[in-house]
Structures are given as C-alpha cells and as structure tokens.
Design an enzyme around this catalytic site. Sequence first.
Site, PDB file in Angstrom:
ATOM      1  N   PHE A  75      27.267   2.288 -13.987  1.00  0.00           N
ATOM      2  CA  PHE A  75      26.353   2.364 -15.118  1.00  0.00           C
ATOM      3  C   PHE A  75      27.118   2.216 -16.425  1.00  0.00           C
ATOM      4  CE2 PHE A  75      22.960   3.391 -17.876  1.00  0.00           C
ATOM      5  CZ  PHE A  75      21.927   2.731 -17.251  1.00  0.00           C
ATOM      6  N   ASP A  93      22.224   1.747 -23.545  1.00  0.00           N
ATOM      7  CA  ASP A  93      21.908   3.177 -23.423  1.00  0.00           C
ATOM      8  C   ASP A  93      21.865   3.680 -21.996  1.00  0.00           C
ATOM      9  OD1 ASP A  93      19.464   1.797 -22.706  1.00  0.00           O
ATOM     10  OD2 ASP A  93      18.474   3.733 -22.862  1.00  0.00           O
ATOM     11  N   ASP A 146      22.429  -8.035 -24.348  1.00  0.00           N
ATOM     12  CA  ASP A 146      23.601  -7.157 -24.180  1.00  0.00           C
ATOM     13  C   ASP A 146      24.081  -7.130 -22.742  1.00  0.00           C
ATOM     14  OD1 ASP A 146      20.965  -5.833 -24.179  1.00  0.00           O
ATOM     15  OD2 ASP A 146      22.074  -4.158 -23.348  1.00  0.00           O
ATOM     16  N   GLY A 206      18.820  -3.118 -26.843  1.00  0.00           N
ATOM     17  CA  GLY A 206      20.235  -3.167 -26.480  1.00  0.00           C
ATOM     18  C   GLY A 206      21.103  -4.160 -27.234  1.00  0.00           C
TER      19      GLY A 206
HETATM   20  C1  PRP Z   1      18.303  -3.302 -20.595  1.00  0.00           C
HETATM   21  C2  PRP Z   1      19.209  -4.356 -21.217  1.00  0.00           C
HETATM   22  C3  PRP Z   1      18.612  -5.647 -20.735  1.00  0.00           C
HETATM   23  C4  PRP Z   1      17.991  -5.273 -19.407  1.00  0.00           C
HETATM   24  C5  PRP Z   1      18.833  -5.796 -18.289  1.00  0.00           C
HETATM   25  O1  PRP Z   1      17.203  -3.159 -21.433  1.00  0.00           O
HETATM   26  O2  PRP Z   1      19.223  -4.254 -22.620  1.00  0.00           O
HETATM   27  O3  PRP Z   1      17.623  -6.146 -21.620  1.00  0.00           O
HETATM   28  O4  PRP Z   1      17.932  -3.839 -19.342  1.00  0.00           O
HETATM   29  O5  PRP Z   1      18.355  -5.355 -17.041  1.00  0.00           O
HETATM   30  P1  PRP Z   1      17.788  -6.313 -15.924  1.00  0.00           P
HETATM   31  O6  PRP Z   1      18.672  -7.529 -15.851  1.00  0.00           O
HETATM   32  O7  PRP Z   1      17.888  -5.447 -14.682  1.00  0.00           O
HETATM   33  O8  PRP Z   1      16.376  -6.644 -16.249  1.00  0.00           O
HETATM   34  P2  PRP Z   1      16.168  -1.948 -21.301  1.00  0.00           P
HETATM   35  O9  PRP Z   1      14.923  -2.438 -20.631  1.00  0.00           O
HETATM   36  O10 PRP Z   1      16.855  -0.770 -20.728  1.00  0.00           O
HETATM   37  O11 PRP Z   1      15.765  -1.672 -22.792  1.00  0.00           O
HETATM   38  P3  PRP Z   1      16.718  -1.445 -24.059  1.00  0.00           P
HETATM   39  O12 PRP Z   1      17.320  -2.795 -24.398  1.00  0.00           O
HETATM   40  O13 PRP Z   1      15.761  -0.953 -25.093  1.00  0.00           O
HETATM   41  O14 PRP Z   1      17.766  -0.433 -23.690  1.00  0.00           O
END
Ligand code: PRP
Length: 177
Positions: A152, A159, A100, A44
């Site tokens: 969302f 994503d 992110d 992200g």
């Molecule tokens: C998303 C985002 C953060 C995390 C936040 O990553 O990029 O790293 O979720 O969520 P949380 O605070 O509830 O833990 P994801 O695991 O979807 O992977 P990505 O970065 O590859 O999209």
Amino acid sequence: MSSQPEPHILFRREEIEATVKRLAAEIKQDYQGKHPLLLGILKGSFMFMADLIRLLNFPLEVEFIRLSSYRGSRESSGRIKVVQGLRSPVKGRDVLVIEDIVDTGLTISFLLDYLWKRKPASLKLCALTDKPSRRQVPVTINYLGVTVPNKFIVGYGIDWDEQFRNLPDICVLEAKD
Ligand code: PRP
C-alpha cells in the site's frame, strides 16, 4: 493490518523530483506547440500536477475531474463514480491525463472510455506510479514515472483513508510492530 499503519519511505522527494523532471522533458518534446489540455484525476494527482506543470514552459491548459473508486478503505470497490465532472470541452483537444497511481486500472480505463466518447484529437496517459501486479484490465501508460511493488502506497498526494496525502516522499504503509 491489525495495528495503526505507519509510512516508510520508498521514493525520496529527490527521486520524485528527478522523475517528474524526466517526465516533463518527454512531455515537452511531444506537446510543445500543441496547446494540450492536462487533465488531472482528483484527488490523488494534485501534487504531481502542480510540480509537473511548473516544468512545462509552453502554453497548455489544466483541468481536473474527480473520480472515486475506493470507499474509505484500502480495497477498491471496483465501481467508479464521477464526483466532479469536466468543465472544459475535450472535443478536438490533445488531452493528456495525469494520474498519481495505476493500480487495478479500473479508474483509468473508465476515464479513458469516458473521454474517447467526447472525441479528443488525441488522448494519452501520464502516471507517476504504476502497480502492475494488481492490474485487472490492460492499460497503456504513455509516460510512466516508476513501478511500485504490491504494497500500500501513500504520500505525494496518495492517501490511505484520506490520510498521508501531505507526505513529501512516496511511502509504503506498513503495520507498526
Ligand atoms: C486512487 C488513485 C487512482 C486510483 C487507482 O484514487 O488516485 O485514481 O485510485 O486505482 P485503480 O487503478 O485500482 O482504479 P481514489 O479512487 O482512491 O481517489 P483519490 O484520488 O481521491 O484518492
């Protein structure tokens, strides 16, 4: 969400650019001359990292770690996995984590614990967006971009089921009527 969701702009690219500039100025003030290690969480953070470091005109290093918490859906599994580990030592380094979005906080608290065990000289967090309404564990964000509502969020690297990372604006995903 019963029908195919579609993105509606929440933060335009110009607002993102201004926010990234402000964050870069804050980071520059604190890290200039320290040769920090900027550690992005994949996937992200890639777009935010790319824009941010172009505004940091002092010596630094860039590293990525790939973590995963969501499993192809919009709900967090709550389990964090290191999908691709660190290639640079963090011992004795001034480490600035680039994220992110902080949602439940589970991903970042896992990573901060993981990094503290490796004995950095300092460890701070820069997050472009924060969704505090979803927090499950407390998180201190040292450099915060914007707070987002409990919707969302996609775009600018973020994503939904691997879609929409390429949108240049930060959007809310809503059901199509
Ligand atoms: C998303 C985002 C953060 C995390 C936040 O990553 O990029 O790293 O979720 O969520 P949380 O605070 O509830 O833990 P994801 O695991 O979807 O992977 P990505 O970065 O590859 O999209």
